[in-house]
Design a protein around this motif. Structure first.
Motif, PDB file in Angstrom:
ATOM      1  N   LEU A  72      46.137  42.508  38.663  1.00 39.15           N
ATOM      2  CA  LEU A  72      46.501  42.640  40.074  1.00 39.15           C
ATOM      3  C   LEU A  72      47.332  43.892  40.307  1.00 39.15           C
ATOM      4  N   TRP A  86      42.975  35.759  41.825  1.00 44.53           N
ATOM      5  CA  TRP A  86      42.590  37.169  41.856  1.00 44.53           C
ATOM      6  C   TRP A  86      41.324  37.410  41.068  1.00 44.53           C
ATOM      7  N   SER A 112      42.257  40.664  50.255  1.00 41.22           N
ATOM      8  CA  SER A 112      43.234  40.492  49.187  1.00 41.22           C
ATOM      9  C   SER A 112      44.469  39.746  49.670  1.00 41.22           C
TER      10      SER A 112
END
Length: 639
Positions: A510, A311, A614
């Motif tokens: 996140l 991430w 994502s």
């Protein structure tokens, strides 16, 4: 003929007289051939190792050095007789001497035999005595020489400890006290050495000094590293106190600062509170290593935490900055290429793009590519996987790069599969899942999700299931717009279940704002107004969501003001989504300038899905948002 490299490079005749080898380049060529242990070294490799920037006639110069060495090493060889010491083999050269006639090979073989139990202390002692200084001491500090020096120094330290342990296990060793005392003073992080010194003191009848030595080790480990002594030292202290020397045989356990980092790596993969503790323990170990002033130790501690990262927003931005700063302080003048590559990869991985200035981003991108280049040069698969992780995290330079990231993921997956690096195989699968998701290829993404889950089951990586649950909610959201597809409420329920699992995963970078953004994307897919629940946490995405929230409340003037304040999105996983939110708000409000800016940013991503890079959510295809923005911008030009 004998060749020695454990110290300055030299050659000796049978009678012990030295051979005149020539200048520094001649000795470096000979040393490089010694390091190859009889294997072929190609001409290209020799040229690259001798000259960082090879001159035009480098190959000719190399041949001159080899010819001169052959004359020096075989002065009586008749003309046109093939050389027997430095032989031509294929596209390069090889050294042909019995291993016993090269000091470094004799040393390595003696150590290996002692480890296997087929050697003896006398032979190992003689091999250690052959060291006249650092290996290849007079060879320039080139990458190959640094690698060899570091490798051989580690073997020398291991040999010193193995010799002492073997002597002590035999019931002798009182005369080792001075030698082991110097060894511990020079290498205080080698925990087995403290135990060996304590045993030697006890063997000399100095029980109080032995206990004091173990307490010094404890103090050093606790005060400077935040570590308790390992089980071996604790057992040894108890044995000395109770007079139980029978338990002192067998290998010692080597622990040290790296143990803390290894533990942190394990905790990081477990998620939850363990992940939070891993971040704390990692920084503690780095700070302790820096306090010692040992740059090589610090580099090893920083670079050892090669936990795969997926991430682009850091969970703890301040700690990430502290790790990057420590790596940048340690890098200048650091010799070993593998340590430099690990520090550069660490800088790239920890420099999460959402929190950085443009100057910091550029340094991080350069670090990523330098780490990759070094890792490829070193041919180290684990190091290359870590470096590619950094390249991936620095690949969000603009919208529309899903194909680039998919290529990185494919190489990561292939590399990790071939070299049995399961954690990086999981990373490769997740990168490819994200890339397929960005391209709207849900079937391929689902296949990667399943494969990642199967790998995670064997590597005990529970965070993977958290991420794949979000992907499956994202897929349901996309299919909820299809005829006969699932209801939007079903997608919302899946997002909520995924949010519940993520809440305790220990990944605030996140977690924050993700659920609210997913619900907004679901509503945009169905052409509905933004959710206005005041309890929703929008996290870092609020500036881009705010115009839509205000429009949902019929506050158009406030929405215009909010749109004017919207910044450019950071270069992260969700930049396409933020640009699409800007494009949609600009089109609704007739803001031609904002629309033109969004359209310019989104053109390269026209075939991708917004937010889907994502792998966790989607706002739908980029194309409609781009079309709205272009139409709005064009309307301004035709007025």
């Amino acid at each position: 003929m004998r060749i020695d490299v454990l110290g300055a490079v030299r050659a000796l005749r049978d009678d012990g007289t030295p051979v005149e080898l020539g200048g520094p380049r001649h000795r470096e060529v000979l040393a490089r051939l010694v390091a190859a242990e009889g294997r072929l070294v190609t001409t290209d490799t020799l040229v690259d190792d001798l000259w960082p920037e090879p001159p035009a006639r480098a190959v000719g110069a190399l041949r001159t050095f080899v010819a001169a060495l052959r004359r020096a090493l075989e002065p009586g060889r008749p003309p046109r007789t093939p050389p027997r010491v430095i032989v031509t083999e294929g596209p390069g050269y090889a050294l042909r001497l019995p291993r016993a006639d090269v000091d470094v090979h004799w040393f390595e073989d003696a150590l290996a035999r002692t480890r296997r139990g087929s050697g003896n202390v006398t032979e190992l002692s003689a091999a250690l005595a052959a060291w006249r200084g650092p290996a290849y001491a007079d060879v320039p500090d080139s990458p190959w020489a640094r690698r060899e020096r570091n490798r051989l120094e580690e073997l020398r330290l291991a040999a010193v400890e193995l010799r002492a342990r073997t002597i002590l296990d035999s019931g002798q060793g009182a005369d080792l006290v001075a030698e082991l005392g110097a060894h511990v003073a020079a290498h205080p992080w080698r925990e087995p050495a403290w135990g060996l010194l304590a045993r030697a003191l006890h063997r000399e009848g100095r029980q109080a000094d032995a206990l004091a030595t173990l307490r010094r080790a404890r103090t050093m480990l606790v005060d400077q590293l935040g570590l308790d002594p390992g089980a071996e030292l604790q057992r040894l202290e108890a044995d000395i106190l109770t007079g139980a020397p029978a338990a002192w045989t067998g290998p010692a356990v080597r622990l040290g600062p790296r143990t803390t980092v290894d533990l942190a790596r394990t905790l990081a993969l477990a998620g939850g509170d363990a992940l939070v503790h891993s971040r704390r323990d990692r920084l503690t170990a780095i700070q302790a290593a820096e306090r010692t002033g040992d740059r090589h130790l610090t580099a090893r501690i920083i670079g050892a935490y090669d936990v795969p990262a997926i991430w682009s927003r850091a969970d703890d931005p301040e700690q990430s900055r502290a790790v990057v700063a420590a790596a940048e302080r340690t890098l200048p003048g650091l010799g070993p290429a593998d340590l430099r590559a690990r520090l550069l990869a660490t800088i790239a991985v920890e420099s999460r793009t959402a929190h950085l200035s443009e100057a910091e981003l550029e340094r991080a991108r350069q670090a990523a590519h330098q780490a990759e280049a070094l890792a490829r040069e070193l041919a180290d698969p684990a190091l290359l996987a870590f470096a590619l992780n950094g390249v991936f995290l620095q690949s969000f330079t603009r919208p529309g790069l899903a194909a680039t990231r998919d290529a990185i993921g494919a190489e990561l997956l292939d590399l990790a599969t071939r070299h049995e690096l399961p954690n990086f195989a999981v990373l490769g699968r997740l990168v490819r899942l994200q890339s397929a998701s960005a391209r709207g290829d849900l079937d391929t993404a689902a296949a990667h999700a399943t494969a990642a889950e199967q790998l995670a089951a064997t590597t005990e990586a529970p965070l993977v299931a958290v991420l794949t649950a979000w992907f499956r909610a994202r897929a349901t959201a996309a299919r909820s717009t299809e005829p006969g597809g699932p209801a939007a409420a079903t997608a919302a329920a899946q997002y909520r279940a995924a949010e519940d699992a993520l809440r305790t995963a220990g990944m605030p970078g996140l977690h924050r704002g993700l659920f609210a953004l997913a619900l907004l994307g679901l509503r945009l897919l169905h052409d509905r107004a933004a959710p206005t629940d005041p309890h929703l946490d929008w996290g870092p995405y609020l500036p881009w969501a705010r115009p839509h929230l205000l429009l949902a409340q019929d506050r158009e003037a406030a929405a215009r003001t909010a749109l004017a304040a919207v910044p450019e999105p950071p270069h992260d996983h969700l930049q396409e989504a933020m640009w699409c939110l800007t494009a949609r708000a600009a089109a609704r409000l007739g803001d031609h300038g904002a629309a033109a800016q969004a359209a310019a940013a989104l053109r390269d991503a026209r075939t991708e899905d917004a937010g889907a890079a994502s792998g966790l959510l989607t706002l739908g295809p980029v194309a409609p948002y781009l079309a709205e923005a272009e139409e709005c911008a064009a309307a301004d030009r035709t007025r």
